[in-house]
Scaffold this motif. Structure first.
Motif, PDB file in Angstrom:
ATOM      1  N   GLY A   1      -3.700   2.432   2.255  1.00  0.00           N
ATOM      2  CA  GLY A   1      -5.003   3.086   2.287  1.00  0.00           C
ATOM      3  C   GLY A   1      -5.225   4.119   1.200  1.00  0.00           C
ATOM      4  N   GLY A   2      -4.301   4.214   0.237  1.00  0.00           N
ATOM      5  CA  GLY A   2      -4.556   5.139  -0.862  1.00  0.00           C
ATOM      6  C   GLY A   2      -3.367   5.342  -1.770  1.00  0.00           C
ATOM      7  N   GLY A   3      -3.676   5.922  -2.921  1.00  0.00           N
ATOM      8  CA  GLY A   3      -2.637   6.237  -3.893  1.00  0.00           C
ATOM      9  C   GLY A   3      -3.268   6.913  -5.094  1.00  0.00           C
ATOM     10  N   VAL A   4      -2.425   7.533  -5.895  1.00  0.00           N
ATOM     11  CA  VAL A   4      -2.901   8.272  -7.067  1.00  0.00           C
ATOM     12  C   VAL A   4      -2.156   7.781  -8.308  1.00  0.00           C
ATOM     13  N   ILE A   5      -2.904   7.562  -9.371  1.00  0.00           N
ATOM     14  CA  ILE A   5      -2.299   7.147 -10.643  1.00  0.00           C
ATOM     15  C   ILE A   5      -2.668   8.175 -11.712  1.00  0.00           C
ATOM     16  N   VAL A   6      -1.655   8.688 -12.381  1.00  0.00           N
ATOM     17  CA  VAL A   6      -1.877   9.644 -13.475  1.00  0.00           C
ATOM     18  C   VAL A   6      -1.273   9.023 -14.738  1.00  0.00           C
TER      19      VAL A   6
ATOM     20  N   GLY B   1      -9.574   3.825  -2.099  1.00  0.00           N
ATOM     21  CA  GLY B   1      -8.623   4.927  -1.897  1.00  0.00           C
ATOM     22  C   GLY B   1      -7.710   5.221  -3.073  1.00  0.00           C
ATOM     23  N   ILE B   2      -7.930   4.518  -4.185  1.00  0.00           N
ATOM     24  CA  ILE B   2      -7.070   4.753  -5.353  1.00  0.00           C
ATOM     25  C   ILE B   2      -7.782   5.727  -6.300  1.00  0.00           C
ATOM     26  N   ARG B   3      -7.088   6.790  -6.669  1.00  0.00           N
ATOM     27  CA  ARG B   3      -7.603   7.727  -7.673  1.00  0.00           C
ATOM     28  C   ARG B   3      -6.803   7.557  -8.945  1.00  0.00           C
ATOM     29  N   ALA B   4      -7.453   7.118 -10.014  1.00  0.00           N
ATOM     30  CA  ALA B   4      -6.756   6.959 -11.292  1.00  0.00           C
ATOM     31  C   ALA B   4      -7.417   7.848 -12.337  1.00  0.00           C
ATOM     32  N   ASN B   5      -6.606   8.629 -13.017  1.00  0.00           N
ATOM     33  CA  ASN B   5      -7.106   9.520 -14.073  1.00  0.00           C
ATOM     34  C   ASN B   5      -6.153   9.500 -15.266  1.00  0.00           C
ATOM     35  N   ALA B   6      -6.696   9.867 -16.404  1.00  0.00           N
ATOM     36  CA  ALA B   6      -5.872   9.958 -17.616  1.00  0.00           C
ATOM     37  C   ALA B   6      -5.794  11.411 -18.062  1.00  0.00           C
ATOM     38  N   LEU B   7      -4.632  11.779 -18.506  1.00  0.00           N
ATOM     39  CA  LEU B   7      -4.403  13.125 -19.030  1.00  0.00           C
ATOM     40  C   LEU B   7      -4.266  12.991 -20.545  1.00  0.00           C
TER      41      LEU B   7
ATOM     42  N   LYS C   1       0.903  -2.308 -21.987  1.00  0.00           N
ATOM     43  CA  LYS C   1       1.271  -3.403 -21.086  1.00  0.00           C
ATOM     44  C   LYS C   1       2.149  -2.919 -19.928  1.00  0.00           C
ATOM     45  N   ALA C   2       3.076  -2.008 -20.209  1.00  0.00           N
ATOM     46  CA  ALA C   2       3.941  -1.499 -19.134  1.00  0.00           C
ATOM     47  C   ALA C   2       3.123  -0.731 -18.097  1.00  0.00           C
ATOM     48  N   VAL C   3       2.080  -0.039 -18.564  1.00  0.00           N
ATOM     49  CA  VAL C   3       1.194   0.702 -17.641  1.00  0.00           C
ATOM     50  C   VAL C   3       0.458  -0.284 -16.738  1.00  0.00           C
ATOM     51  N   PHE C   4      -0.061  -1.338 -17.362  1.00  0.00           N
ATOM     52  CA  PHE C   4      -0.756  -2.403 -16.608  1.00  0.00           C
ATOM     53  C   PHE C   4       0.187  -3.058 -15.597  1.00  0.00           C
ATOM     54  N   ARG C   5       1.388  -3.415 -16.048  1.00  0.00           N
ATOM     55  CA  ARG C   5       2.307  -4.118 -15.148  1.00  0.00           C
ATOM     56  C   ARG C   5       2.786  -3.236 -13.999  1.00  0.00           C
ATOM     57  N   LEU C   6       3.121  -1.982 -14.319  1.00  0.00           N
ATOM     58  CA  LEU C   6       3.634  -1.099 -13.263  1.00  0.00           C
ATOM     59  C   LEU C   6       2.517  -0.763 -12.272  1.00  0.00           C
ATOM     60  N   THR C   7       1.318  -0.582 -12.791  1.00  0.00           N
ATOM     61  CA  THR C   7       0.176  -0.339 -11.904  1.00  0.00           C
ATOM     62  C   THR C   7      -0.003  -1.524 -10.957  1.00  0.00           C
ATOM     63  N   ASN C   8       0.030  -2.733 -11.510  1.00  0.00           N
ATOM     64  CA  ASN C   8      -0.121  -3.915 -10.657  1.00  0.00           C
ATOM     65  C   ASN C   8       1.017  -4.048  -9.652  1.00  0.00           C
ATOM     66  N   ALA C   9       2.182  -3.544 -10.018  1.00  0.00           N
ATOM     67  CA  ALA C   9       3.321  -3.652  -9.102  1.00  0.00           C
ATOM     68  C   ALA C   9       3.209  -2.671  -7.933  1.00  0.00           C
ATOM     69  N   VAL C  10       2.547  -1.524  -8.137  1.00  0.00           N
ATOM     70  CA  VAL C  10       2.449  -0.551  -7.036  1.00  0.00           C
ATOM     71  C   VAL C  10       1.114  -0.641  -6.279  1.00  0.00           C
ATOM     72  N   LEU C  11       0.088  -1.214  -6.912  1.00  0.00           N
ATOM     73  CA  LEU C  11      -1.243  -1.227  -6.284  1.00  0.00           C
ATOM     74  C   LEU C  11      -1.282  -1.917  -4.917  1.00  0.00           C
ATOM     75  N   PRO C  12      -0.634  -3.076  -4.744  1.00  0.00           N
ATOM     76  CA  PRO C  12      -0.722  -3.725  -3.423  1.00  0.00           C
ATOM     77  C   PRO C  12      -0.232  -2.814  -2.291  1.00  0.00           C
ATOM     78  N   GLY C  13       0.873  -2.099  -2.537  1.00  0.00           N
ATOM     79  CA  GLY C  13       1.391  -1.182  -1.512  1.00  0.00           C
ATOM     80  C   GLY C  13       0.429  -0.025  -1.277  1.00  0.00           C
ATOM     81  N   MET C  14      -0.122   0.520  -2.359  1.00  0.00           N
ATOM     82  CA  MET C  14      -1.079   1.633  -2.227  1.00  0.00           C
ATOM     83  C   MET C  14      -2.315   1.189  -1.450  1.00  0.00           C
ATOM     84  N   LEU C  15      -2.817   0.002  -1.764  1.00  0.00           N
ATOM     85  CA  LEU C  15      -4.015  -0.490  -1.068  1.00  0.00           C
ATOM     86  C   LEU C  15      -3.711  -0.732   0.407  1.00  0.00           C
TER      87      LEU C  15
END
Ligand SMILES: NC(=O)c1ccc[n+]([C@@H]2O[C@H](COP(=O)([O-])OP(=O)(O)OC[C@H]3O[C@@H](n4cnc5c(N)ncnc54)[C@H](O)[C@@H]3O)[C@@H](O)[C@H]2O)c1
Length: 258
Positions: free
Chosen positions: A140-145, A184-190, A123-137
């Motif tokens: 024009g881009g952003g990276v999520i690891v 423009g968003i690149r999301a990957n899992a390690l 849930k924290a991953v979902f919430r934090l992603t949603n909190a940064v995505l608007p700014g990244m979009l």
């Protein structure tokens, strides 16, 4: 010193790294900063993460340490507000904070344990992603690891709560890549194997245990160090990984080859 060694592949970038007071997150925060990023290091261990940020600053790199509980929506809002106020943008989100369930089986897993593990790992991953995505979009881009685990694909690296939570974070990562890649968003899992950190210190303490024997009989012949995972995270965060979207990148010393 770190500056002299690292190629500045993240120069000009702003990165949030969670779980940065310990283990993999701490190594990631240090390496991202050494690679030129301004790092917002977040952890519920406020004193710990402030010390990590201070060390980075002493090395001549840029970091802000923020204490926050990521299971708290207000804590997440504070992190993103503070990061944006200080650095103006967020280019990289490293979701690393996580909680293990101690390998307990389903019949011993209470609702409370299940909810606690999912609150941090999913849930924290979902919430934090949603909190940064608007700014990244908007920029024009952003990276999520996202730091998942070999437990995102196989059983045995935890109990059911941990294993299911890591499967969930991999699914979430793929869906983010699917939905926002073209924007423009690149999301990957390690997916790390066994790594010596605060999370595993107790189980690795007994060199004669079956688990230690298993994780040192992998092709690499050892368990991992946080720096092994940070190096892969840096690659995923950098433009060198420009064609990687929605990947589950194994860094496990060969733990899952058979
Ligand atoms: N160590 C391993 O063998 C291993 C293997 C695969 C995946 N992982 C994953 O790597 C990530 C990092 O784990 P680690 O091994 O470095 O463990 P760690 O325990 O050393 O670090 C985890 C950090 O997350 C922080 N954290 C936990 N809950 C939090 C919350 N609610 N809010 C803010 N911070 C919180 C902790 O305070 C701690 O500093 C986790 O997602 C873990 O599941 C670890």
């Amino acid at each position: 010193m770190a500056n002299a060694r690292a190629a500045r592949v993240l120069a000009g970038k702003v990165a949030i790294v969670t779980g940065a007071a310990s283990g993999i997150g701490r190594a990631q925060a240090r390496l991202f900063a050494a690679a030129g990023a301004a790092v917002v290091a977040v952890d519920r261990d406020a004193a710990g993460v402030e010390a990590v940020a201070a060390g980075i600053t002493e090395d001549g790199d840029i970091a802000l340490g923020l204490g926050a509980d990521l299971t708290d929506a207000a804590g997440i809002a504070r992190v993103v507000a503070a990061a944006t106020a200080r650095f103006g943008r967020i280019d990289i989100l490293g979701n690393t904070a996580g909680l293990h369930d101690g390998y307990i089986r389903s019949l011993e897993t209470t609702d409370e344990i299940w909810d606690r593990v999912f609150a941090v790992n999913v849930k924290a991953v979902f919430r934090l992603t949603n909190a940064v995505l608007p700014g990244m979009l908007a920029q024009g881009g952003g990276v999520i690891v996202n730091i998942a685990s070999v437990s995102a694909t196989i059983a045995g690296g935890g109990g059911p709560a941990y294993t299911a939570s890591k499967h969930a974070v991999l699914g979430y990562t793929r869906q983010i890549a699917y939905d926002y890649g073209r924007k423009g968003i690149r999301a990957n899992a390690l997916c790390p194997g066994m790594v010596e950190t605060g999370m595993t210190r107790d189980v690795l303490a007994d060199p004669t245990s079956k688990l230690v024997k298993a994780v040192t009989s992998v092709p690499a012949g050892r368990y991992g160090q946080p720096e092994d995972i940070a190096a892969a995270a840096l690659f995923l965060a950098s433009d060198a990984a420009a064609f990687m979207h929605g990947a589950a990148m194994l860094v496990d010393g060969g733990l899952t080859v058979k």
